[in-house]
Design an enzyme around this catalytic site. Structure first.
Site, PDB file in Angstrom:
ATOM      1  CG  ASN A  84      -8.322   0.923   8.047  1.00 28.16           C
ATOM      2  OD1 ASN A  84      -7.341   1.366   8.640  1.00 28.16           O
ATOM      3  ND2 ASN A  84      -8.401   0.892   6.733  1.00 28.16           N
TER       4      ASN A  84
ATOM      5  CB  SER B 207      -5.649  -2.312   0.507  1.00 24.68           C
ATOM      6  OG  SER B 207      -5.488  -1.005   0.991  1.00 24.68           O
TER       7      SER B 207
ATOM      8  CD  GLU C  39     -11.152  -6.405   7.062  1.00 21.38           C
ATOM      9  OE1 GLU C  39     -10.305  -5.676   6.528  1.00 21.38           O
ATOM     10  OE2 GLU C  39     -11.310  -7.598   6.774  1.00 21.38           O
TER      11      GLU C  39
ATOM     12  CB  SER D 138     -10.308   8.296   2.330  1.00 18.85           C
ATOM     13  OG  SER D 138      -9.099   8.245   1.611  1.00 18.85           O
TER      14      SER D 138
ATOM     15  CG  ASP E 182     -14.646  -2.313   6.520  1.00 18.53           C
ATOM     16  OD1 ASP E 182     -15.006  -1.115   6.511  1.00 18.53           O
ATOM     17  OD2 ASP E 182     -13.547  -2.694   6.081  1.00 18.53           O
TER      18      ASP E 182
ATOM     19  CD  GLU F  92      -2.834  -1.193   2.393  1.00 18.54           C
ATOM     20  OE1 GLU F  92      -3.532  -0.184   2.605  1.00 18.54           O
ATOM     21  OE2 GLU F  92      -2.869  -2.201   3.117  1.00 18.54           O
TER      22      GLU F  92
END
Length: 350
Positions: free
Chosen positions: A312, A183, A310, A321, A297, A16
């Site tokens: 982030n 990602s 999950e 974003s 998410d 990333e």
């Protein structure tokens, strides 16, 4: 008023790297020049650090890649010492993927007495470890799809046994993903059968540990959390993600133009369910021990049940974003969002 000195740290050795550079560039362009003195630092793929003049970033509006001219490159240890000697007020972390989100960079900065934005070492490491975070989500009362975890060594020695175990538990479909990557790298939704072996082989190419998880059909939802100046946390409006490039929110859907549609708030979802999503995002943030901000998410299944996937701990911070997009819907402009993150981080570091 004296300007705050901010190191913006971006790049890194992960897959990333480019995404991280984009985050760093956007952060630098949107930090108010009258409030902040900015020192851009890029971690190269070989983990050397490049110190760049801030003017090269500030004059690069519209550029698709970070300006890398005029920089001074140092080895990691020397670079950390230089950052410490600079006596910056805070380091803004814009380093995504492994190294940036798994506690590695946090541990390095902490060892040198360098304050930084976002979550600490433990929360970053646990948040990046999908099986460990899933266990904590369940302990917090959140629903998590069933999963199995396998090591690369066991895959090399007994691949057929792993395939049989997955087929027995998850037929007809499942999700295969590296246990500690972001990602959507190496993620596959497959039918249990011929596709499974190839998906596992690919996932193991990214990580020593792979997670096989129950596939839940439903709507993809994400919800961000922010920390106020007083340390209290609140949730942003949830976003429904409708992939356009693939069957789910994969790498192409995330980072390619027109890859997905973001709907804020999600259409046709009752207010009670919206509140449940927001409460779940706060619960996930709290149980992992996140600092500053996070994004969780979910899948909202066809029967209306919310499944936590999950978290982030270091979400993308470009103007397009997901977390900044949700903040903007809540009336928080991108520069104000960055101010809020820095104020909270400075409070925690004091």
């Amino acid at each position: 008023m004296k300007k705050k000195k901010i190191v913006v740290l971006m790049g890194g050795p992960s897959s990333e790297h480019e995404v991280s550079l984009h985050t760093g560039m956007e952060v630098i362009k949107n930090l108010a020049a009258k409030k902040y003195e900015i020192l851009p630092v890029v971690i190269l793929r070989n983990r050397a650090w490049m110190f760049l003049p801030s003017r090269s970033f500030l004059s690069s509006a519209g550029a698709k890649t970070a300006p890398m001219k005029g920089g001074v490159t140092m080895r990691e240890t020397s670079a950390l010492e230089k950052v410490r000697r600079e006596k910056s007020d805070i380091t803004f972390l814009a380093v995504h993927g492994e190294f940036g989100e798994d506690g590695t960079i946090q541990k390095l900065l902490q060892a040198h007495g360098i304050p930084y934005t976002g979550s600490g070492v433990f929360a970053s490491a646990v948040g990046m470890d999908k099986p460990k975070s899933a266990v904590l989500f369940r302990e917090a009362g959140l629903s998590v799809p069933e999963f199995l975890v396998f090591s690369r060594n066991s895959w090399r020695s007994t691949p057929d046994r792993i395939i049989r175990a997955i087929a027995k538990k998850f037929s007809p479909s499942c999700v295969i993903k590296p246990a500690d990557r972001g990602s959507s790298v190496g993620v596959h939704i497959v039918k249990v059968g011929r596709e499974l072996r190839a998906a596992l082989t690919d996932a193991f190419s990214y990580s020593h540990s792979v997670m096989a998880q129950e596939f839940v059909r439903g709507r993809e939802i994400t919800c961000g959390v922010l920390e106020r100046a007083d340390g209290s946390i609140f949730s942003l409006p949830p976003i429904e993600i409708i992939p356009k490039k693939g069957a789910y929110y994969d790498y192409a859907s995330k980072y390619h133009k027109g890859g997905s549609e973001h709907v804020i708030p999600p259409r046709g979802i009752p207010k009670k369910t919206i509140s449940a999503i927001q409460d779940a995002s706060v619960a996930a943030h709290a149980v992992i021990g996140c600092g500053g901000y996070s994004r969780t998410d979910f899948i909202l299944s066809e029967d209306g049940k919310l499944h936590t996937l999950e978290i982030n701990t270091l979400p993308g911070m470009t103007q397009t974003s997901l977390l900044p997009e949700a903040a903007r819907t809540a009336g928080i402009r991108f520069p104000d969002l960055l101010d809020s993150i820095l104020i909270g981080s400075l409070r925690r570091a004091a």
